[in-house]
Design a protein around this motif. Structure first.
Motif, PDB file in Angstrom:
ATOM      1  N   LEU A   4       0.835  -1.198   0.000  1.00 29.09           N
ATOM      2  CA  LEU A   4       0.000   0.000   0.000  1.00 29.09           C
ATOM      3  C   LEU A   4       0.863   1.239   0.000  1.00 29.09           C
ATOM      4  CD1 LEU A   4      -2.269  -0.905   3.048  1.00 29.09           C
ATOM      5  CD2 LEU A   4      -2.569  -1.616   0.705  1.00 29.09           C
ATOM      6  N   SER A   5       0.378   2.303  -0.638  1.00 29.23           N
ATOM      7  CA  SER A   5       1.054   3.591  -0.538  1.00 29.23           C
ATOM      8  C   SER A   5       0.057   4.698  -0.836  1.00 29.23           C
ATOM      9  CB  SER A   5       2.268   3.667  -1.469  1.00 29.23           C
ATOM     10  OG  SER A   5       1.882   3.504  -2.818  1.00 29.23           O
ATOM     11  N   PHE A   6       0.449   5.905  -0.467  1.00 32.41           N
ATOM     12  CA  PHE A   6      -0.382   7.089  -0.657  1.00 32.41           C
ATOM     13  C   PHE A   6       0.409   8.102  -1.462  1.00 32.41           C
ATOM     14  CE2 PHE A   6      -1.091   5.431   3.653  1.00 32.41           C
ATOM     15  CZ  PHE A   6      -2.433   5.098   3.591  1.00 32.41           C
ATOM     16  N   ASP A   7      -0.243   8.755  -2.399  1.00 31.19           N
ATOM     17  CA  ASP A   7       0.349   9.919  -3.049  1.00 31.19           C
ATOM     18  C   ASP A   7      -0.310  11.106  -2.355  1.00 31.19           C
ATOM     19  OD1 ASP A   7       0.813  12.189  -4.638  1.00 31.19           O
ATOM     20  OD2 ASP A   7       1.075  10.943  -6.425  1.00 31.19           O
ATOM     21  N   LYS A   8       0.396  11.654  -1.365  1.00 33.84           N
ATOM     22  CA  LYS A   8      -0.227  12.686  -0.537  1.00 33.84           C
ATOM     23  C   LYS A   8      -0.467  13.994  -1.274  1.00 33.84           C
ATOM     24  CE  LYS A   8       4.099  13.963   1.634  1.00 33.84           C
ATOM     25  NZ  LYS A   8       4.875  14.006   2.832  1.00 33.84           N
ATOM     26  N   GLU A   9       0.214  14.211  -2.394  1.00 34.65           N
ATOM     27  CA  GLU A   9      -0.010  15.430  -3.179  1.00 34.65           C
ATOM     28  C   GLU A   9      -1.308  15.339  -3.979  1.00 34.65           C
ATOM     29  OE1 GLU A   9       1.914  18.066  -2.620  1.00 34.65           O
ATOM     30  OE2 GLU A   9       2.995  16.751  -1.256  1.00 34.65           O
TER      31      GLU A   9
END
Length: 158
Positions: A4-9
């Motif tokens: 899992l990962s997030f692209d916080k932008e």
């Protein structure tokens, strides 16, 4: 197990680098099929249902529920079946659940590179222009989880 990962932008939620959220239901199903991501369909006879899979964020394993309302993704919930919940189940105390929520908030702070913008007893929220990511503890379901929700107007203006 998928990473899992997030692209916080941008506010995107990714599995093995593939954008899975926020998408409408047909796009989500198509991308899952194209990338061999196993999805369990939890349809009901209502206009709200969820599609689920599992994944890992650092050393934490989660059940992932993608919540749709009228075929539009509304939120994603990462249910953590670890920590005190794994040890004690429904006998987990409020103190233990809050400790689990705090572990998830610490994990998010590490991954997102910032501290929570809002801290309450049962949740910690990380706010972004596109929406929020939060760590929470549910005393009713004896579970700690991470939730992602979007300001829908943000995506309609992109």
């Amino acid at each position: 197990m998928k990473t899992l990962s997030f692209d916080k932008e941008s506010g995107y939620f990714l599995l093995d680098g593939i954008m899975m959220a926020p998408l409408n239901e047909s796009e989500f199903i198509q991308i899952a099929k194209e990338n061999n991501i196993e999805i369990e369909d939890n349809k009901t006879n209502t206009y709200v249902h969820s599609l689920s899979t599992c994944g890992r964020l650092n050393e934490f394993e989660f059940g992932i529920n993608f919540i749709f309302k009228n075929y539009c993704m509304k939120s994603v919930w990462l249910s953590w079946d670890g920590g005190n919940t794994k040890k004690y189940g429904y006998n987990t105390t409020e103190y233990q659940l809050i400790a689990d929520k705090n572990r998830l908030a610490k994990l998010l702070a590490e991954v997102l590179g910032k501290g929570p913008d809002e801290i309450k007893k049962t949740f910690s929220a990380f706010n972004f222009s596109w929406g929020k990511i939060s760590a929470s503890a549910s005393l009713q379901s004896a579970m700690a989880s991470i939730g992602i929700s979007w300001n829908m107007h943000y995506f309609h203006t992109q």
